[in-house]
Design a protein around this motif. Structure first.
Motif, PDB file in Angstrom:
ATOM      1  N   ALA A 284       0.854  -1.328   0.010  1.00 29.31           N
ATOM      2  CA  ALA A 284      -0.007  -0.015  -0.105  1.00 29.31           C
ATOM      3  C   ALA A 284       0.782   1.330   0.035  1.00 29.31           C
ATOM      4  CB  ALA A 284      -0.802   0.158   1.412  1.00 29.31           C
ATOM      5  N   CYS A 285       2.024   1.153   0.361  1.00 24.20           N
ATOM      6  CA  CYS A 285       2.763   2.544   0.715  1.00 24.20           C
ATOM      7  C   CYS A 285       4.374   2.242   0.408  1.00 24.20           C
ATOM      8  CB  CYS A 285       2.535   3.021   1.790  1.00 24.20           C
ATOM      9  SG  CYS A 285       3.506   4.421   2.460  1.00 24.20           S
ATOM     10  N   TYR A 286       5.004   3.052  -0.276  1.00 25.48           N
ATOM     11  CA  TYR A 286       6.644   3.102  -0.142  1.00 25.48           C
ATOM     12  C   TYR A 286       6.800   4.274   0.103  1.00 25.48           C
ATOM     13  CZ  TYR A 286       7.176   4.761  -4.895  1.00 25.48           C
ATOM     14  OH  TYR A 286       6.954   5.464  -5.928  1.00 25.48           O
ATOM     15  N   TRP A 287       8.155   4.452   0.540  1.00 22.36           N
ATOM     16  CA  TRP A 287       8.861   6.175   1.034  1.00 22.36           C
ATOM     17  C   TRP A 287       9.683   6.505  -0.001  1.00 22.36           C
ATOM     18  CZ3 TRP A 287       6.973   8.952   5.099  1.00 22.36           C
ATOM     19  CH2 TRP A 287       6.115   8.309   5.916  1.00 22.36           C
TER      20      TRP A 287
ATOM     21  N   TYR B  36       8.739  11.150   2.016  1.00 23.12           N
ATOM     22  CA  TYR B  36       7.429  11.162   1.968  1.00 23.12           C
ATOM     23  C   TYR B  36       6.812   9.769   1.629  1.00 23.12           C
ATOM     24  CZ  TYR B  36       8.466  11.884  -2.905  1.00 23.12           C
ATOM     25  OH  TYR B  36       9.008  11.807  -4.053  1.00 23.12           O
ATOM     26  N   PRO B  37       5.509   9.477   2.058  1.00 21.63           N
ATOM     27  CA  PRO B  37       4.617   8.189   1.459  1.00 21.63           C
ATOM     28  C   PRO B  37       4.262   8.460   0.194  1.00 21.63           C
ATOM     29  CG  PRO B  37       3.420   9.581   2.956  1.00 21.63           C
ATOM     30  CD  PRO B  37       4.645  10.189   3.086  1.00 21.63           C
ATOM     31  N   VAL B  38       4.411   7.201  -0.579  1.00 23.05           N
ATOM     32  CA  VAL B  38       4.078   7.265  -1.942  1.00 23.05           C
ATOM     33  C   VAL B  38       2.733   5.956  -1.868  1.00 23.05           C
ATOM     34  CG1 VAL B  38       4.042   6.898  -4.320  1.00 23.05           C
ATOM     35  CG2 VAL B  38       5.936   8.018  -2.932  1.00 23.05           C
ATOM     36  N   TYR B  39       1.541   6.213  -1.845  1.00 17.96           N
ATOM     37  CA  TYR B  39       0.631   5.536  -1.646  1.00 17.96           C
ATOM     38  C   TYR B  39      -0.085   4.762  -2.971  1.00 17.96           C
ATOM     39  CZ  TYR B  39       0.286   6.981   3.103  1.00 17.96           C
ATOM     40  OH  TYR B  39       0.564   7.211   4.137  1.00 17.96           O
ATOM     41  N   ASP B  40      -0.330   3.503  -2.824  1.00 17.04           N
ATOM     42  CA  ASP B  40      -0.939   2.642  -4.083  1.00 17.04           C
ATOM     43  C   ASP B  40      -2.132   3.349  -4.420  1.00 17.04           C
ATOM     44  OD1 ASP B  40      -1.302  -0.277  -5.057  1.00 17.04           O
ATOM     45  OD2 ASP B  40      -3.289   0.256  -3.878  1.00 17.04           O
TER      46      ASP B  40
ATOM     47  N   GLN C  60      -4.920   2.250  -5.592  1.00 15.88           N
ATOM     48  CA  GLN C  60      -6.019   1.690  -4.814  1.00 15.88           C
ATOM     49  C   GLN C  60      -6.332   2.207  -3.622  1.00 15.88           C
ATOM     50  OE1 GLN C  60      -7.009  -2.383  -5.912  1.00 15.88           O
ATOM     51  NE2 GLN C  60      -9.076  -2.296  -4.967  1.00 15.88           N
ATOM     52  N   LEU C  61      -5.323   2.511  -2.788  1.00 15.83           N
ATOM     53  CA  LEU C  61      -5.582   3.099  -1.502  1.00 15.83           C
ATOM     54  C   LEU C  61      -6.119   4.676  -1.654  1.00 15.83           C
ATOM     55  CD1 LEU C  61      -5.455   3.648   1.492  1.00 15.83           C
ATOM     56  CD2 LEU C  61      -3.093   3.464   1.526  1.00 15.83           C
ATOM     57  N   THR C  62      -5.373   5.615  -2.550  1.00 20.73           N
ATOM     58  CA  THR C  62      -5.795   6.683  -3.129  1.00 20.73           C
ATOM     59  C   THR C  62      -7.096   6.978  -3.500  1.00 20.73           C
ATOM     60  OG1 THR C  62      -4.590   6.961  -5.161  1.00 20.73           O
ATOM     61  CG2 THR C  62      -3.325   7.659  -3.050  1.00 20.73           C
ATOM     62  N   SER C  63      -7.484   5.855  -4.414  1.00 21.50           N
ATOM     63  CA  SER C  63      -9.024   5.679  -4.826  1.00 21.50           C
ATOM     64  C   SER C  63      -9.978   5.528  -3.809  1.00 21.50           C
ATOM     65  CB  SER C  63      -9.024   4.883  -5.886  1.00 21.50           C
ATOM     66  OG  SER C  63      -8.537   4.836  -6.839  1.00 21.50           O
ATOM     67  N   PHE C  64      -9.581   4.687  -2.784  1.00 26.01           N
ATOM     68  CA  PHE C  64     -10.600   4.509  -1.685  1.00 26.01           C
ATOM     69  C   PHE C  64     -10.602   6.167  -1.057  1.00 26.01           C
ATOM     70  CE2 PHE C  64     -10.506   4.306   3.015  1.00 26.01           C
ATOM     71  CZ  PHE C  64     -11.738   3.812   3.386  1.00 26.01           C
ATOM     72  N   ILE C  65      -9.566   6.664  -0.702  1.00 27.62           N
ATOM     73  CA  ILE C  65      -9.635   7.967   0.166  1.00 27.62           C
ATOM     74  C   ILE C  65     -10.852   8.926  -0.897  1.00 27.62           C
ATOM     75  CG2 ILE C  65      -8.615  10.033   0.647  1.00 27.62           C
ATOM     76  CD1 ILE C  65      -7.891   7.227   2.515  1.00 27.62           C
ATOM     77  N   GLU C  66     -10.198   9.015  -2.261  1.00 27.52           N
ATOM     78  CA  GLU C  66     -11.114   9.850  -3.031  1.00 27.52           C
ATOM     79  C   GLU C  66     -12.603   9.369  -2.955  1.00 27.52           C
ATOM     80  OE1 GLU C  66      -9.239   9.743  -6.823  1.00 27.52           O
ATOM     81  OE2 GLU C  66      -7.361  10.291  -6.151  1.00 27.52           O
ATOM     82  N   GLU C  67     -12.970   8.148  -3.064  1.00 27.99           N
ATOM     83  CA  GLU C  67     -14.302   7.488  -3.120  1.00 27.99           C
ATOM     84  C   GLU C  67     -14.898   8.036  -1.653  1.00 27.99           C
ATOM     85  OE1 GLU C  67     -17.360   6.327  -4.848  1.00 27.99           O
ATOM     86  OE2 GLU C  67     -15.257   5.968  -5.889  1.00 27.99           O
TER      87      GLU C  67
END
Length: 134
Positions: free
Chosen positions: A22-25, A40-44, A46-53
């Protein structure tokens, strides 16, 4: 189909995804001029899509700090908050979800921790349970 089905559809993702998936730095590198960049975190995606949803729904509680205080919970992400998820009502579930989403801004990497600790998974399971009662 429930009111929050587009968000609940992420249950299987959060059940199976690992923190590393889900995340790498990013960053943290030494530039040519000898200065180090901040990581800084770089998110997957699908995770960012969830947040947007989530932001497209009415799940975000603009008064989440007051709501957490109303239930005697700290604003910091803690074991105490984790313990109440499985019995939280809709108001508290929304407040906890909002806290995790909004606090990323002040605590970079919080979403990765939420993935590792299965917080988003537990919140979605609870949200599904609440919808099933309607």
């Amino acid at each position: 189909m429930g009111k929050y089905q587009s968000v609940i559809d992420y249950i299987s993702y959060f059940k199976n995804v690992t923190e590393e998936e889900a995340c790498y730095w990013g960053g943290g590198d030494k530039r040519d001029d000898g200065i180090f960049t901040i990581s800084y975190p770089v998110y997957d995606k699908q995770l960012t899509s969830f947040i947007e949803e989530v932001t497209k729904t009415d799940l975000l509680d603009s008064n989440y700090i007051s709501t957490l205080e109303k239930y005697g919970l700290p604003m910091t992400m803690s074991d105490e908050i984790m313990r109440v998820i499985h019995t939280s009502n809709e108001e508290l579930t929304k407040a906890i979800l909002t806290a995790y989403i909004r606090q990323e801004r002040f605590n970079e990497g919080l979403w990765a921790t939420a993935v590792k600790d299965k917080v988003f998974y537990k919140l979605l399971i609870r949200l599904q349970q609440l919808e099933d009662k309607l």
